[in-house]
Design an enzyme around this catalytic site. Sequence first.
Site, PDB file in Angstrom:
ATOM      1  N   GLY A  54       4.888  -6.886  10.071  1.00  0.00           N
ATOM      2  CA  GLY A  54       5.920  -7.448   9.199  1.00  0.00           C
ATOM      3  C   GLY A  54       6.691  -6.425   8.384  1.00  0.00           C
ATOM      4  N   HIS A  99       5.361   1.631   1.572  1.00  0.00           N
ATOM      5  CA  HIS A  99       5.456   0.974   0.262  1.00  0.00           C
ATOM      6  C   HIS A  99       4.345  -0.043   0.108  1.00  0.00           C
ATOM      7  CE1 HIS A  99       7.983  -1.303   3.097  1.00  0.00           C
ATOM      8  NE2 HIS A  99       7.634  -2.382   2.431  1.00  0.00           N
ATOM      9  N   CYS A 111      17.352   6.562   4.880  1.00  0.00           N
ATOM     10  CA  CYS A 111      16.314   5.633   4.427  1.00  0.00           C
ATOM     11  C   CYS A 111      16.697   5.042   3.072  1.00  0.00           C
ATOM     12  CB  CYS A 111      14.985   6.389   4.326  1.00  0.00           C
ATOM     13  SG  CYS A 111      13.701   5.486   3.474  1.00  0.00           S
ATOM     14  N   HIS A 146       8.922  10.977   2.292  1.00  0.00           N
ATOM     15  CA  HIS A 146       9.244   9.959   3.303  1.00  0.00           C
ATOM     16  C   HIS A 146       8.130   9.905   4.343  1.00  0.00           C
ATOM     17  CE1 HIS A 146      11.809   7.375   5.778  1.00  0.00           C
ATOM     18  NE2 HIS A 146      11.406   8.099   6.810  1.00  0.00           N
TER      19      HIS A 146
HETATM   20  P1  AMP Z   1       8.651  -4.936   3.991  1.00  0.00           P
HETATM   21  O1  AMP Z   1       9.038  -6.197   4.689  1.00  0.00           O
HETATM   22  O2  AMP Z   1       7.196  -4.857   3.662  1.00  0.00           O
HETATM   23  O3  AMP Z   1       9.172  -3.713   4.697  1.00  0.00           O
HETATM   24  O4  AMP Z   1       9.320  -5.015   2.561  1.00  0.00           O
HETATM   25  C1  AMP Z   1      10.531  -4.447   2.196  1.00  0.00           C
HETATM   26  C2  AMP Z   1      10.821  -4.944   0.808  1.00  0.00           C
HETATM   27  O5  AMP Z   1      11.851  -4.148   0.265  1.00  0.00           O
HETATM   28  C3  AMP Z   1      11.313  -6.407   0.754  1.00  0.00           C
HETATM   29  O6  AMP Z   1      10.431  -7.170  -0.064  1.00  0.00           O
HETATM   30  C4  AMP Z   1      12.712  -6.286   0.139  1.00  0.00           C
HETATM   31  O7  AMP Z   1      13.020  -7.342  -0.730  1.00  0.00           O
HETATM   32  C5  AMP Z   1      12.634  -4.955  -0.576  1.00  0.00           C
HETATM   33  N1  AMP Z   1      13.915  -4.286  -0.754  1.00  0.00           N
HETATM   34  C6  AMP Z   1      14.838  -4.019   0.197  1.00  0.00           C
HETATM   35  N2  AMP Z   1      15.902  -3.390  -0.338  1.00  0.00           N
HETATM   36  C7  AMP Z   1      15.622  -3.237  -1.660  1.00  0.00           C
HETATM   37  C8  AMP Z   1      16.324  -2.661  -2.759  1.00  0.00           C
HETATM   38  N3  AMP Z   1      17.532  -2.089  -2.618  1.00  0.00           N
HETATM   39  N4  AMP Z   1      15.741  -2.691  -3.978  1.00  0.00           N
HETATM   40  C9  AMP Z   1      14.535  -3.272  -4.142  1.00  0.00           C
HETATM   41  N5  AMP Z   1      13.819  -3.811  -3.148  1.00  0.00           N
HETATM   42  C10 AMP Z   1      14.356  -3.808  -1.926  1.00  0.00           C
HETATM   43 ZN    ZN Z   2      12.346   7.274   2.976  1.00  0.00          ZN
END
Ligand code: AMP
Ligand code: ZN
Length: 119
Positions: free
Chosen positions: A99, A106, A7, A49
């Site tokens: 989405g 998060h 993850c 997690h």
């Molecule tokens: P979701 O579409 O709600 O699952 O959002 C996932 C979010 O994680 C997106 O806004 C990405 O830009 C962000 N994201 C993915 N990888 C990273 C990373 N390495 N560091 C910071 N944010 C990330």
């Molecule tokens: Zn995780």
Amino acid sequence: MSRDSNCIFCKIIAGQIPSRKVYEDEEIYAFHDINPWAPIHFLVIPKVHILSLAHIEPEHQAMMGRLMQCIPQLAQQEGCNPYPEGGFRVVTNTGKEGGQEVHHLHFHVTGGPRPWLRG
Ligand code: AMP
Ligand code: ZN
């Protein structure tokens, strides 16, 4: 602490992938989104997690309450303007139709002067 070695957010918590940290305590981690939609955009995550908001269990109640309580003070710390003219937005995408792309629970916190790219 339950982690998933595949993850990306568990790897961020473990320091295996770099992040711009906003806040950390024993149960919660917050960091800037790599692809911001708004002038201020950070993510708040439980260290444990949990796949999504659809996977919350009674044992997570206290941590989730604290996580929610952290959000306004982190929003202020990161420069969101005060309520009611300012404020911030909290979004939790859940599942494919919701989405969700990263399957570690998060909360997106976005704020700052509009217009924003999304939301
Ligand atoms: P979701 O579409 O709600 O699952 O959002 C996932 C979010 O994680 C997106 O806004 C990405 O830009 C962000 N994201 C993915 N990888 C990273 C990373 N390495 N560091 C910071 N944010 C990330
Ligand atoms: Zn995780």
